[in-house]
Scaffold this motif. Structure first.
Motif, mmCIF file in Angstrom:
data_model
loop_
_atom_site.group_PDB
_atom_site.id
_atom_site.type_symbol
_atom_site.label_atom_id
_atom_site.label_comp_id
_atom_site.label_asym_id
_atom_site.label_seq_id
_atom_site.Cartn_x
_atom_site.Cartn_y
_atom_site.Cartn_z
ATOM 1 N N ILE A 232 5.135 -2.753 7.751
ATOM 2 C CA ILE A 232 4.349 -3.451 6.356
ATOM 3 C C ILE A 232 5.524 -4.612 5.495
ATOM 4 O O ILE A 232 4.544 -5.020 4.640
ATOM 5 N N ASN B 177 0.672 -1.060 -0.011
ATOM 6 C CA ASN B 177 -0.060 -0.176 -0.159
ATOM 7 C C ASN B 177 0.783 1.228 0.065
ATOM 8 O O ASN B 177 2.083 1.522 0.848
ATOM 9 N N PHE C 34 7.330 0.401 12.043
ATOM 10 C CA PHE C 34 6.397 0.681 10.792
ATOM 11 C C PHE C 34 6.896 -0.342 9.335
ATOM 12 O O PHE C 34 6.677 -0.549 9.087
ATOM 13 N N LEU C 35 8.298 -0.344 9.007
ATOM 14 C CA LEU C 35 8.838 -0.463 7.718
ATOM 15 C C LEU C 35 8.473 -2.065 7.587
ATOM 16 O O LEU C 35 8.156 -2.830 7.554
ATOM 17 N N ILE D 168 0.200 4.568 0.598
ATOM 18 C CA ILE D 168 0.594 5.225 1.450
ATOM 19 C C ILE D 168 0.423 5.061 2.438
ATOM 20 O O ILE D 168 1.092 6.260 3.080
ATOM 21 N N VAL D 169 0.604 3.673 3.299
ATOM 22 C CA VAL D 169 1.377 3.245 4.755
ATOM 23 C C VAL D 169 2.854 3.256 3.875
ATOM 24 O O VAL D 169 3.901 3.435 4.827
ATOM 25 N N VAL D 170 3.567 3.061 2.733
ATOM 26 C CA VAL D 170 5.012 2.948 2.440
ATOM 27 C C VAL D 170 5.218 4.593 2.805
ATOM 28 O O VAL D 170 6.642 4.740 3.481
ATOM 29 N N TRP E 162 -8.055 6.471 5.915
ATOM 30 C CA TRP E 162 -6.935 6.869 6.562
ATOM 31 C C TRP E 162 -6.380 8.857 8.018
ATOM 32 O O TRP E 162 -5.767 9.393 7.296
ATOM 33 N N LEU F 18 -1.355 -0.323 12.808
ATOM 34 C CA LEU F 18 -0.712 -1.118 12.402
ATOM 35 C C LEU F 18 -0.720 -2.008 12.824
ATOM 36 O O LEU F 18 -0.348 -4.218 12.205
ATOM 37 N N ILE G 208 -6.156 11.994 5.005
ATOM 38 C CA ILE G 208 -4.431 12.010 4.819
ATOM 39 C C ILE G 208 -4.424 13.800 5.253
ATOM 40 O O ILE G 208 -3.242 13.939 6.262
#
Lengths: 328, 372
Positions: free
Chosen positions: B350, A91, B346-347, A93-95, B96, B301, B160
């Motif tokens: 994802i 995604n 975070f990275l 946005i998240v990246v 978002w 997340l 956003i």
């Protein structure tokens, strides 16, 4: 018009262009990235990385190294974005948010006096390391372009600025030309509109997207360098203050055209300078916080106005934000 | 020719396929593995920048070893848990919301406003003080979150951007108030408000604050779990997130569902603000939140929007913040050091999404560059 009010106008326009260049360089790059179908919300963090890179490299090796270094650091972050969003198809946005986070965290850490000192020492031991603790670097020199700089208004607004201001305009013009008038531009736009069709026609969707993200990111790095050495050569935590995100929204305002991005960026440069002009007139001199809200509030108002003007149908690239995968 | 060879260079040398099914146990294992990688990667960065990685790891785990540290961890986790659970309501619907930080600030501002009135002798009596500050903070956070929700549903404005812009606006508003009208006259000129009275604080008589916060945040987590799993609203919000077009055809009132979900997000972030301003620092001052609303984004997340998991991943962030303070005191590590670890987490989060859904197979004899 009296001489006094003319010079006041000159001063306002000159500072609008000066502040607007931060937005211009970043949003022109984002225009290209988005026209290829990728939205890069990492701009904020990449700008911050560009700024810290330019701070340390200016002290170590001067302005040219600083600008090139910021572009390179931006490109590396762009490569990471492209790997995650184009190759792994995560995604966007998240990246982007993760990239922003990394950039803000890393640049904040590198800008702390004790870390900046060590960095400077290891990059160029010949320079006294304490310079990094002063949090300042020499500003880019003004480039007085003879004889154009003696023109009324334009002379001061355009021809007595530093070199990155001119580079920003020229980059916007070149990229506009490439995007709208060349085969490369056509390929790039087709990737953003209909990647499957572009793929069938022999365009390498993955390569185009990689290049578009890396180009946009390295321009964001340069925008960060300009923010520091060209605009405000004093390091503070959170130097970018959401300017990267404003640059992303300016792409919408300029309806994905690098040419219109020039106007949009200078407009917001004007908004930014109001923060300093209004307190001079007496309002909010002691508590400037309400006036500092202006860029943020105006960004929101702009989004509403665009939506009203376009009746909710923005001319966004059709495949914007959608990862492409070949059905194999 | 150039195009093709460039293409194969950009492709991975192995074949990636979609995994037919993802079991919960596998999914948890991948997340934990990626977390470990994130810690290793941030350790490498610190080592490069001249700080001992081992020292940093050790201080992270010492936060769990003494009761005082543990209490601090739970206190600091509380605003993150509330905001992160709140964000789940938004993210499930594909909204978002990056604005928990601003909503949290509005909660702090509203609660402080009530207390400023109270100490001036106006407003609620002692008995009503706590209910009033709770209501004020939740209403303010909710109202602030309704702005981007309304802009999204009415004007399709990108949430956003709008939520981020509203974060800065709220932070500046708090700054404005503590420097101006709400400055404590007895505060020796410091930009801060009066202290919160004991009656305006969330507490359990006879227990430390950490226990009261755990009870409150635990209750909110369980309640959210029930809402998501067993209520019509929970079901509808999930459908909107999965496929907004299908749900429109199915006759769902999408705008109303989005407004309600985002309102809950904002109200919980506002409540988190109350905890910060009444319990953690005791008064409003500039920079009152070190970014709890942003930490909550990663926590929600990382927990995969599943309330119990979000609860625990928020505590991980509480541990990080606490160990960050320790490191600042012991080895003068700059505060933003923990931000790097958070970015890595975070990275990792994802990339874990990708790893869970795919598996690798060596591409034997697949077309090479020479074929064209």
């Amino acid at each position: 018009m009296t001489v006094e009010s003319l010079s006041f106008l000159e001063a306002i326009l000159a500072s609008a262009v000066s502040a607007g260049t931060i937005y211009l360089i970043a949003s022109v790059g984002e225009c290209i990235t988005e026209r290829a179908g990728v939205i890069n919300l990492g701009l904020e963090g990449i700008m911050a990385m560009g700024a810290i890179t330019s701070f340390i490299l200016t002290l170590a090796y001067g302005h040219l190294a600083a600008i090139l270094g910021a572009a390179l650091v931006g490109a590396v972050f762009g490569l990471l974005h492209a790997f995650l969003s184009v190759s792994l198809r995560l995604n966007q946005i998240v990246v982007g948010l993760a990239i922003t986070w990394l950039g803000l965290g890393l640049s904040g850490f590198m800008g702390a006096p004790e870390v900046a000192r060590e960095l400077l020492k290891s990059i160029n031991p010949a320079v006294p390391a304490f310079l990094a603790e002063l949090k300042q670097a020499p500003r880019l020199p003004e480039l007085k372009i003879e004889p154009l700089n003696s023109l009324p208004v334009l002379g001061r607004v355009l021809f007595s600025q530093n070199i990155l201001v001119h580079a920003g305009i020229i980059t916007a013009l070149i990229l506009w030309f490439i995007l709208t008038r060349t085969r490369w531009g056509l390929s790039l736009r087709s990737v953003g509109e209909n990647p499957a069709l572009a793929d069938t026609a022999g365009v390498n969707v993955f390569a185009v997207r990689y290049l578009a993200v890396i180009l946009g990111s390295s321009l964001a790095g340069v925008a960060g360098a300009y923010l520091f050495i060209g605009y405000q050569p004093f390091w503070v935590e959170d130097l970018t203050r959401s300017r990267g995100f404003i640059a992303v929204s300016l792409v919408i305002l300029s309806s994905w055209s690098p040419l219109r991005a020039i106007a949009a960026a200078y407009l917001f440069g004007g908004v930014e300078t109001l923060q300093f002009r209004i307190p001079l007139r007496g309002f909010g001199a002691e508590t400037p916080q309400l006036i500092m809200m202006l860029p943020y509030v105006i960004t929101i108002v702009t989004l509403i106005l665009i939506s009203l003007a376009s009746r909710g149908r923005l001319p966004a690239p059709a495949a914007l934000g959608k990862p492409y995968s070949r059905e194999e | 020719m150039f195009r093709r060879s460039l293409l194969s260079a950009l492709r991975l040398p192995v074949k990636v396929e979609r995994r037919p099914e993802v079991t919960p146990r596998f999914s948890i294992a991948v997340t934990l593995g990626m977390l470990l990688l994130a810690f290793l990667a941030s350790g490498a960065i610190f080592q490069l920048l001249g700080f001992s990685a081992l020292h940093i790891y050790r201080s992270f785990f010492t936060t769990l070893l003494s009761p005082i540290m543990l209490e601090e961890v739970f206190r600091r986790s509380a605003p993150i848990i509330l905001s992160a659970i709140g964000l789940c309501y938004s993210y499930r619907m594909g909204f978002w919301n990056i604005g928990a930080e601003g909503q949290l600030y509005m909660g702090m501002i509203a609660a402080t406003g009530v207390v400023v009135l109270y100490s001036a002798g106006v407003g609620p009596g002692d008995a009503l003080l706590l209910p009033t500050v709770v209501a004020a903070s939740m209403l303010a956070g909710g109202a602030w979150s309704l702005i981007p929700a309304a802009l999204k549903t009415k004007f399709r404005a990108n949430e956003i951007i709008t939520t981020l812009m509203l974060n800065y606006t709220a932070i500046l508003l708090a700054d404005y108030l503590v420097h101006g009208a709400w400055k404590d006259p007895a505060g020796y000129g410091f930009a801060q408000t009066v202290q919160f009275p004991a009656g305006a604080r969330i507490s359990l008589p006879g227990f430390p604050d950490a226990v009261a916060y755990l009870a409150l945040t635990g209750a909110v987590t369980v309640l959210t779990f029930i809402v998501f799993r067993y209520t019509v609203f929970g079901f509808e919000s999930r459908i909107v997130g999965l496929n907004i077009f299908a749900s429109r055809y199915a006759g769902l009132r999408i705008n109303s569902i989005i407004l309600r979900g985002v309102l809950i997000s904002g109200a919980l972030a506002g409540l988190a603000g109350l905890i910060v301003v009444s319990g953690l620092i005791g008064r409003l001052r500039p920079g009152a939140s070190p970014g709890y609303g942003y930490h909550a984004i990663i926590a929600s997340l990382l927990g995969g929007l599943y309330p119990p998991a979000v609860f625990f991943s928020s505590i991980l962030f509480g541990m990080l913040l606490t160990s960050g303070d320790l490191l600042q005191a012991s080895i003068q590590m700059p505060k933003s050091g923990v931000e790097i670890i958070m970015a890595m987490i975070f990275l990792a989060t994802i990339v874990a999404e990708f790893v869970k859904r795919h598996r690798l197979r060596l591409a034997g004899g697949v077309r090479g560059g020479g074929a064209t």
